[in-house]
Design an enzyme around this catalytic site. Structure first.
Site, PDB file in Angstrom:
ATOM      1  CG  HIS A 130      -1.898   0.973   1.419  1.00  0.00           C
ATOM      2  ND1 HIS A 130      -1.636   2.256   1.804  1.00  0.00           N
ATOM      3  CD2 HIS A 130      -3.245   0.898   1.247  1.00  0.00           C
ATOM      4  CE1 HIS A 130      -2.772   2.932   1.869  1.00  0.00           C
ATOM      5  NE2 HIS A 130      -3.761   2.140   1.531  1.00  0.00           N
ATOM      6  CG  ASP A 207       0.641  -2.382   6.120  1.00  0.00           C
ATOM      7  OD1 ASP A 207      -0.317  -2.490   6.922  1.00  0.00           O
ATOM      8  OD2 ASP A 207       0.582  -1.737   5.067  1.00  0.00           O
ATOM      9  CD  GLN A 210      -6.899  -4.575   4.386  1.00  0.00           C
ATOM     10  OE1 GLN A 210      -7.807  -5.250   4.887  1.00  0.00           O
ATOM     11  NE2 GLN A 210      -7.112  -3.344   3.931  1.00  0.00           N
ATOM     12  CE  LYS A 233      -7.162   0.005   6.349  1.00  0.00           C
ATOM     13  NZ  LYS A 233      -7.928   0.498   5.203  1.00  0.00           N
ATOM     14  CB  CYS A 372      -3.758   3.396  -1.401  1.00  0.00           C
ATOM     15  SG  CYS A 372      -4.928   4.686  -1.050  1.00  0.00           S
TER      16      CYS A 372
HETATM   17  C1  LIG Z   1      -2.374  -2.962   3.568  1.00  0.00           C
HETATM   18  C2  LIG Z   1      -2.709  -1.575   4.000  1.00  0.00           C
HETATM   19  N1  LIG Z   1      -1.766  -0.817   4.568  1.00  0.00           N
HETATM   20  C3  LIG Z   1      -2.009   0.430   5.005  1.00  0.00           C
HETATM   21  C4  LIG Z   1      -3.250   0.992   4.867  1.00  0.00           C
HETATM   22  C5  LIG Z   1      -3.469   2.383   5.361  1.00  0.00           C
HETATM   23  O1  LIG Z   1      -4.411   2.402   6.376  1.00  0.00           O
HETATM   24  P1  LIG Z   1      -4.892   3.810   6.970  1.00  0.00           P
HETATM   25  O2  LIG Z   1      -5.483   4.572   5.819  1.00  0.00           O
HETATM   26  O3  LIG Z   1      -5.896   3.431   7.997  1.00  0.00           O
HETATM   27  O4  LIG Z   1      -3.697   4.475   7.525  1.00  0.00           O
HETATM   28  C6  LIG Z   1      -4.269   0.257   4.259  1.00  0.00           C
HETATM   29  C7  LIG Z   1      -5.599   0.861   4.036  1.00  0.00           C
HETATM   30  O5  LIG Z   1      -6.340   0.483   3.164  1.00  0.00           O
HETATM   31  C8  LIG Z   1      -3.992  -1.057   3.838  1.00  0.00           C
HETATM   32  O6  LIG Z   1      -4.941  -1.815   3.264  1.00  0.00           O
END
Ligand SMILES: Cc1ncc(COP(=O)(O)O)c(C=O)c1O
Length: 414
Positions: A130, A207, A210, A233, A372
């Protein structure tokens, strides 16, 4: 026997989510929410926790010597303890509340990264990250003259562990990898990756945006140094996220933001830092949101994370099978059974925005765009895709409705 939810369990779970009663009518059609990878819906216990804090317990934390503030402080600290228990951290001192995954990763890049990364050092990411696990490292690499290497994926959307092994022969300081791809649904072997990276002398950040919402998570078992995730999430409110970090590392890192609450003492000349985790929580934090995240965790625990994981996997298997009935659909990522509850796809010659609009007219919410993850879409050879993502409140019937909606889009666009 595999632990999972029965249809009657899902009926009861759905009753806990007011949105399914309140946003039920769009042209008389029920809401079918298939965008939980972007943000999940919230159960009453979470909404009530926010309401209850503001109506019964509202005061700032770590400041007042009066009952209300003391109570707010206890509740806020308890929420850190709930998070620590949920991901099996050794202590709540390893749990820093931040706004979201993005802020957690930026904190590490800014604080740990600036101290530990130098010219020519290698940072390993993957092609399926992401933007929040790419851009903070690009900023750091540009400032320090470090080099970013992206571990390749194969044509099924799985990480090439052999390529990672090759990259690890270089001067690697950090490996930062997602637990589950928010586009492909690929679940990465984070324990194995961590062990390989540690053998090469690298620090590891996972990270977990998910990850932790969808499967039992044990940071000690994974062995990673940092783990980042977002409350919103995993049924919690927006504005609250978590950085887990090993105590030795967090102790050794300079603060990210300076201000109130992160200090023990301040003079005109200098300041001394507060104990963990408060050293990294400058200013008034998201108190109500932190406490409500604790309620989301209580709720998920009461359901059982093994069931959550297995149920989502079942939904994904069912969906992968049914989606094959749609003409000229291209699905990205690993085969059914080897992925989490996220499926991205394209209908040949139909823009994902058009797909999403047709589905929206049926009150079906999916995501359309690059999610993203633009570099990953470059790797897939497309600019955008449609994405359906599942959570505990979704049903087989909703997947059937998705498939029918896609057939309708196919008909409209030829
Ligand atoms: C794999 C992953 N990393 C990071 C993020 C970023 O999350 P946030 O927007 O809550 O900071 C997301 C959000 O969709 C994600 O799916």
């Amino acid at each position: 026997m595999i632990e999972t939810f029965k249809p009657e369990d899902i009926i009861n779970i759905r009753k806990d989510f007011p949105i399914f009663n309140n946003f039920d009518k769009l042209n008389g059609k029920k809401l079918i929410y298939l965008d939980s990878a972007a943000t999940s819906q919230k159960p009453s216990v979470v909404i009530d926790a926010l309401h209850s804090f503001y109506s019964k317990s509202n005061a700032n934390v770590h400041r007042g010597i009066y009952t209300l503030s003391e109570e707010a402080t206890i509740k806020y600290e308890e929420a850190h303890k709930k998070v620590a228990g949920f991901i099996n951290a050794k202590s709540f001192r390893e749990i820093v509340f931040v706004r979201n995954t993005t802020e957690a990763i930026n904190l590490v890049a800014y604080s740990w990264g600036r101290k530990n990364i130098g010219k020519g050092d290698v940072i390993i990411l993957s092609q399926m990250e992401h933007h929040s696990n790419i851009v903070p490292w690009q900023l750091l690499a540009r400032e320090k003259g470090a080099v970013i290497k992206y571990t390749e994926i194969d044509d099924k959307g799985k990480l090439r562990i052999d390529k990672l092994e090759n990259h690890l022969k270089e001067k690697v300081k950090l490996v930062a990898i997602t637990q589950m791809s928010n586009v492909l649904g690929t679940i990465n072997p984070v324990k194995e990756i961590t062990s390989m990276a540690h053998k090469a002398g690298a620090t590891v950040l996972i990270d977990g945006a998910q990850g932790v919402p969808h499967e039992p998570t044990d940071v000690q078992d994974i062995g990673c140094d940092f783990y980042a995730f977002s409350g919103h999430k995993m049924l919690g409110p927006t504005g609250i996220g978590v950085l887990y970090g090993k105590k030795e590392l967090l102790n050794d890192m300079p603060p990210f933001l300076g201000g109130g609450d992160m200090i023990k003492s301040v003079s005109f000349e200098e300041a001394r830092w507060n104990d963990l985790p408060w050293k990294f929580e400058a200013g008034t934090p998201a108190i109500a949101e932190g406490i409500a995240l604790g309620s989301a965790i209580d709720y998920l625990k009461s359901l059982g994370m093994a069931k959550v994981k297995n149920y989502e996997k079942e939904l994904a298997i069912y969906a992968m099978d049914k989606l094959r009935d749609v003409d000229s659909i291209e699905i990205y990522g690993p085969p059914a059974g080897e992925r989490g509850g996220i499926i991205s796809f394209n209908l040949k010659d139909v823009h994902p925005h058009d797909v999403a609009s047709v589905l929206s007219s049926e009150n079906i919410a999916i995501r359309a765009g690059h999610h993203c993850a633009q570099p990953l879409h470059d790797r897939l050879g497309v600019t955008a895709s449609s994405r359906a993502s599942f959570y505990i409140y979704n049903t087989i019937d909703e997947i059937d409705a998705l498939v029918n909606g896609l057939k309708k889009a196919r008909k409209i666009y030829g």
